[in-house]
Design an enzyme around this catalytic site. Structure first.
Site, PDB file in Angstrom:
ATOM      1  N   SER A 303       9.636  -9.139 -11.577  1.00 32.37           N
ATOM      2  CA  SER A 303       9.216 -10.529 -11.352  1.00 32.37           C
ATOM      3  C   SER A 303      10.048 -11.134 -10.237  1.00 32.37           C
ATOM      4  CB  SER A 303       9.432 -11.350 -12.620  1.00 32.37           C
ATOM      5  OG  SER A 303      10.815 -11.582 -12.823  1.00 32.37           O
ATOM      6  N   ASP A 304       9.510 -12.142  -9.582  1.00 32.60           N
ATOM      7  CA  ASP A 304      10.364 -12.908  -8.680  1.00 32.60           C
ATOM      8  C   ASP A 304      11.392 -13.638  -9.562  1.00 32.60           C
ATOM      9  OD1 ASP A 304      11.511 -14.075  -6.468  1.00 32.60           O
ATOM     10  OD2 ASP A 304       9.601 -14.594  -5.546  1.00 32.60           O
TER      11      ASP A 304
END
Ligand SMILES: *[C@@H]1O[C@H](CO)[C@@H](O)[C@H](O)[C@H]1NC(C)=O
Ligand SMILES: *[C@@H]1O[C@H](CO)[C@@H](O)[C@H](O)[C@H]1NC(C)=O
Ligand SMILES: *[C@@H]1O[C@H](CO)[C@@H](O)[C@H](O)[C@H]1NC(C)=O
Ligand SMILES: *[C@@H]1O[C@H](CO)[C@@H](O)[C@H](O)[C@H]1NC(C)=O
Length: 775
Positions: A303-304
């Protein structure tokens, strides 16, 4: 063969270097390293009790080693491996590992996995990606990736870098205002895809070419339709990108697909934004369905940073933190940048939102990647690349490549007769003016940078050839105040003027998009006044990621040359001087459209549509769809020489072979699915390129096609490109093999690839060729 030699050398060094390594870890990462934490995993020699662990056994298959490791972990320990600062398990001899390193254009200090506080104080800082992309040179893209991974491994060996790098950024530079456009290879999906594949290969591929091993792991980000940071009151953290299926598979997805399918990238990062109402990191169709299912990612999805948390706290997409963690894992997320999964996965399991098997599944992807990196193979010094160290970082050769990359990318946009290149015998004094001419160390390296080996500013580069006077004109690029009088005085008394203007991270950056396309503050006034006062040629150098409306300069006869230099990296000043004094013949081409200011007044940045809409006057985006006026166009860029093109071979009619039972045998079809036996057709297009000017240089042959007007097809697609170097009066034939289904297809309204039947117009420069596809 070279392996065994390396191993011998390393054994001799390893006891000393291990000591050094532990020492460095102690001083540089005191907060991370628990006192009992091992320095590297599977230190069988230092801790014989590890010898019996299957996951440390290099004789076993990676899959078996991963299964063995997961089988030894408690649920709590497993959860520690779902986050980027993975906690490690001392009882199994596994150290803390921070997954977050970056290497966008050189080993970066962004992320917590790499730093410059040890033996290595700097690494080669290449131009910001947008400028490298302007070189249109695929071997250069890969060569840079290779140097970066070598420096990364060298830093890893002394405890200053991780093995997992969250680069490149392959989002499409959809809107000129985007603050992160600088990080990308531009607006075109073909160029972006080719950049992505080459850079990923440069980072990942080992010298032996073994696909089961990674030199370092790359990551293509940010998946997907992410290209807005902070524009007016729209924030990337909550933005819902409304994207139709046609644009999705025609524009936004292709670079990611190429990364995974052709580049074999080890990781994909999902973005912050929502796409059509769903956060990308919680969308099972986008993650499990497309990345893992259709494209068959061999690696992990990350994920960012904080995007899982933001699903709950900012997007209110879930009712609890546990639900955000569970939803993202069930969608196919393997690793959470930052701590959210670490804090909430246990509760999510206890409350039945997610099963331990989903965690095992995520871990198996994460561990399999670490296996390919040799993380569980013991002392890094005894592994391939174990001999790399500080001596291999910032070598003269690597720094020369940084200079070469900047030279190859620089785009000459205007050059009146008698202007560039300057001859040092005619131009004896130079006035160098502008806020980006000197004291621009940080500006030159853009964002996601590390510590460069050293810097050469434009003023320093130019004064290596001639003597120069200098005035910044304005103290900052914002240029709210300009000292026009001192600048014009310098201009009036010099043989020639170089103005270095543009932007820096105070105007365009992550979390900050522009609102207009003009030069900031009083820059335009300064440029115009200086040009008016100058007695000789005036070169306007623009340092920036995004493009500008500089119509005033284009039309000003006193401004004899215009050059865009991106953010040119540590050697930027040398490269600019090389071009200005003709030691390098410029060959860069713009990787994005430069729109007029009126464009951004009409078009909201938040409108994701690529295609024009006649009903409401929406003009469309990028060279593929925007037919309006440009200041400079995609692919623009001139040389000190002249090149001509001649078509020497090209198919005119192509009749596709269809199955007897194909529906288009009996009914009228506008297009065919881009799968099936007719996809075996390849069109050969041979273009002879001649250097008809008076100096050697490189030239990029850009081949576009205008497909038949079905499925709201683009005005043109970039089919391919090839950069060639040509001496004076030399010629060469460039051979394009055009795959009908891959290269000539368009994407229909439902997102499916189709081969349009009818007339396709191929063009290279002013050359046009008509190809008719029929059945
Ligand atoms: C990882 O980061 C989080 C948040 O900063 C922190 O709570 C946690 O202790 C860290 N874990 C490790 C192993 O350092
Ligand atoms: C967890 O596993 C059980 C038993 O296999 C299954 O019935 C349930 O649907 C799973 N829950 C989730 C959230 O996957
Ligand atoms: C910029 O870099 C040069 C060379 O590396 C160095 O000498 C100079 O001090 C730096 N300037 C600033 C303002 O940091
Ligand atoms: C492309 O880049 C490579 C690596 O720098 C260089 O050797 C080559 O000459 C370049 N090609 C052209 C045609 O300029």
């Amino acid at each position: 063969m070279s392996y065994s030699q390396q191993t011998r050398r390393n054994r001799a060094l390893s006891s000393v270097s291990t000591l050094l390594l532990s020492f460095l870890l102690c001083i540089s990462k005191p907060s991370n390293a628990q006192s009992s934490s091992p320095v590297f995993a599977c230190d069988v020699a230092g801790n014989p009790s590890l010898a019996g662990f299957g996951f440390c056994n290099t004789g076993l298959k990676a899959e078996a080693r991963v299964t063995d490791l997961i089988g030894r972990l408690t649920l709590e320990e497993k959860i520690g491996f779902l986050v980027s600062n993975a906690s490690g398990v001392s009882r199994l001899g596994i150290p803390y590992y921070n997954w977050w390193s970056e290497a966008l254009h050189g080993v970066s200090s962004v992320g917590r996995g790499s730093d410059f506080s040890g033996l290595v104080r700097g690494a080669t800082s290449f131009p910001q990606v947008i400028l490298t992309a302007a070189s249109f040179n695929i071997s250069l893209f890969q060569a840079i990736g290779k140097v970066v991974s070598t420096e990364a491994r060298a830093m890893h060996n002394v405890g200053q870098a991780g093995l997992t790098f969250w680069s490149p950024n392959v989002n499409i530079f959809r809107d000129p205002r985007w603050g992160r456009g600088q990080e990308t290879p531009g607006e075109d999906p073909t160029l972006t895809s080719k950049y992505a594949v080459a850079y990923v290969k440069g980072l990942q591929e080992t010298d032996g070419g073994d696909p089961n091993r990674l030199k370092v792991a790359a990551c293509c980000k940010h998946y997907t339709a992410y290209d807005l940071d902070e524009w007016k009151d729209v924030s990337r953290f909550t933005f819902n990108a409304v994207v139709n299926q046609q644009d999705m598979y025609d524009t936004f997805q292709p670079p990611f697909k190429s990364c995974v399918v052709d580049g074999n990238v080890a990781s994909v990062m999902c973005s912050y934004n929502k796409v059509n109402g769903k956060p990308t990191c919680a969308d099972p169709d986008l993650l499990s369905g497309v990345i893992r299912g259709q494209w068959k990612l061999n690696g992990y999805i990350v994920s960012d940073c904080d995007s899982v948390e933001f699903m709950y706290t900012r997007q209110h997409y879930t009712n609890t933190p546990e639900e955000a963690v569970a939803k993202s894992m069930l969608a196919g997320l393997d690793l959470n940048c930052d701590h959210y999964a670490g804090q909430h996965a246990m509760e999510a399991v206890k409350t039945g939102l997610v099963n331990e098997s989903a965690i095992d599944n995520a871990l198996s992807n994460n561990f399999a990647t670490l296996m390919r990196l040799g993380f569980f193979d013991g002392d890094p010094k005894n592994q391939p690349y174990g001999n790399l160290g500080p001596k291999d970082v910032c070598t003269a050769e690597n720094q020369e490549l940084a200079r070469e990359a900047a030279r190859q990318g620089i785009v000459l946009l205007k050059n009146s007769p008698g202007s560039l290149p300057f001859s040092p015998s005619a131009i004896k004094t130079l006035a160098v003016i502008g806020p980006n001419a000197h004291d621009v160390n940080q500006t030159m390296i853009g964002n996601y940078h590390g510590e460069p080996c050293k810097y050469t500013t434009p003023l320093q580069g130019l004064t290596q050839t001639v003597s120069a006077t200098y005035s910044p004109g304005c103290s900052k690029v914002a240029c709210t105040e300009a000292d026009i009088n001192s600048a014009t005085a310098l201009a009036a008394s010099a043989d020639a003027v170089v103005l270095v203007m543009g932007l820096d991270q105070t105007i365009e950056r992550e979390d900050l998009d522009r609102v207009n396309l003009n030069l900031p503050g009083k820059q335009q006034e300064l440029v115009t006044e200086v040009a008016r006062a100058a007695k000789g040629p005036v070169v306007l150098v623009i340092m920036s990621g995004g493009g500008f409306d500089i119509t005033f300069a284009k039309n000003d006869e006193k401004i004899t040359s215009i050059m865009w230099v991106g953010y040119p990296g540590e050697a930027g000043g040398l490269a600019i001087a090389d071009v200005i004094f003709g030691r390098h013949n410029p060959s860069g081409r713009l990787p994005m459209t430069w729109y007029p200011q009126t464009y951004v007044e009409k078009v909201p940045m938040s409108n994701m549509n690529m295609r024009p809409d006649e009903a409401n006057g929406y003009p469309g985006r990028t060279h593929r769809f925007y037919a309006g006026e440009t200041v400079y166009a995609f692919g623009d860029g001139i040389s000190y020489s002249k090149f001509s093109h001649r078509l020497v071979k090209a198919t005119r009619h192509l009749s596709l072979r269809l199955d007897e039972s194909h529906v288009c045998q009996s009914s009228e079809c506008q297009s065919l699915d881009a799968v099936g036996p007719h996809c075996e057709s390849v069109v050969e297009v041979h273009v002879e390129v001649s250097n008809v000017g008076d100096r050697e240089g490189s030239h990029t042959v850009l081949m576009f096609t205008s497909p038949p007007a079905v499925h709201r097809s683009p005005i043109k697609n970039l089919v391919g490109f090839e950069k060639v170097g040509l001496g004076k009066s030399e010629e060469v034939t460039v051979r394009f093999k055009v795959d009908v289904c891959k290269d000539l297809s368009v994407v229909d309204e439902t997102g499916k690839m189709k081969v349009a039947l009818g007339e396709h117009v191929l063009h290279v420069g002013s050359l046009k060729h008509s190809l008719t596809i029929s059945i």
